[in-house]
Scaffold this motif. Sequence first.
Motif: not given
Length: 399
Positions: A123-142
């Motif tokens: 849960v932590i990994i997916k939510w932090i990943g989702w948040l980062l995907s909003k600012i890093n210009g990359l996909g959710r998987l990355e």
Amino acid sequence: MDVEGGYILKYAIFLLGLAVVFILAYLVSNNRRQIKYKPILIMLVLQIVLTYLLLNTGIGLVLIRGIANLFEKLLGYAADGVNFVFGGIANKGAMPFFFNVLLPIVFISVLIGIAQHLRILPVIIKWIGWLLSKINGLGRLESYNAVASAVFGQSEVFISVKKLLGHMPQHRLYTLCTSAMSTVSASILGAYMTLIDPKYVVTALMLNLLGGFIIVNIINPYEVKADEDIIEIQEEKQTFFEMLGEYIMDGFKVAIIVGAMLIGFVALISAINDLFNLAFGITFQKLLGYVFAPFAFIVGVPSSEIVTAGTIMATKLVSNEFVAMLDLAKIKGLSERTLGIVSVFLVSFANFSSIGIITGAVKGLHEQKGNEVAKFGLKLLYGATLVSLLSATVVGVML
């Protein structure tokens, strides 16, 4: 030099360091026209703000002290287990590296396994990943992969996305591998904290996560279409005690592998140093120090210490971070600024041996994709090393 002149010089070197890192990344870019500058700028600002908060504010001090105390407590628990099995082997007052630094990895690995089994980590990994995907210009998987790499490590992380490997184009695979090499696994953080100041370990962990996105956005820019931006995470169903057994053995394997690599690298470097000294009157590491001295200078190391710092940085690249941290601990009289910059540079898996580790991990899951990783292995190390240089540069302006 007066105080004002010192500040001007520090900021000038900071800008020079950023320029060199970005130019080196730009020179090998796959598609310069597709570079997205906005997310790069946002993440650079985030790096600067995070570094300032962690190293120069009361909030950062409390946070780092809390994390350091937590790991100190965990290492104490780990010591109970190690002493039960190996107590009495070491001489009184001795600090055997294998017992005190490597074997506690087993206990930290167990804790990660429990958090994974209880569905806390995913849960932590997916939510932090989702948040980062909003600012890093990359996909959710990355984004997911980068956060997961910082928890599980550079080889284990690929198991969680093994169903997607066969369908992954080379450019996305490069991004995943760069994230894996630029970060370090949570299980090994405690070991680092016994060798270098915990505040630099925590700071490097945060900076490398963002730095990995910055560098791949320059070296390897691309767009992820909506129908490609999927995350299918492979999770094995196990009983609690099956999971415990697996993570205990995984932690022990990591400890043994790191120990074996240390024996080999330390012995090899010692032999090469002697050979170079006999042949040229200078040790191999000292020679590397002169080669890396310009890089030490651009990340902010004082000019009087750039050769020493360059030697440690180069040692990490050709061997691994543990060898370099042990060498750093032996050096007396370095300024706090140099210690901080070099320590942050060392906290990553960016070294030649990691090319083989990541290639082997991917190849074990998908033969063809493993061969692709082998082909861009040197470029992978190049990118991950630039991430370390970028993190060191940002820290250099704050110390």
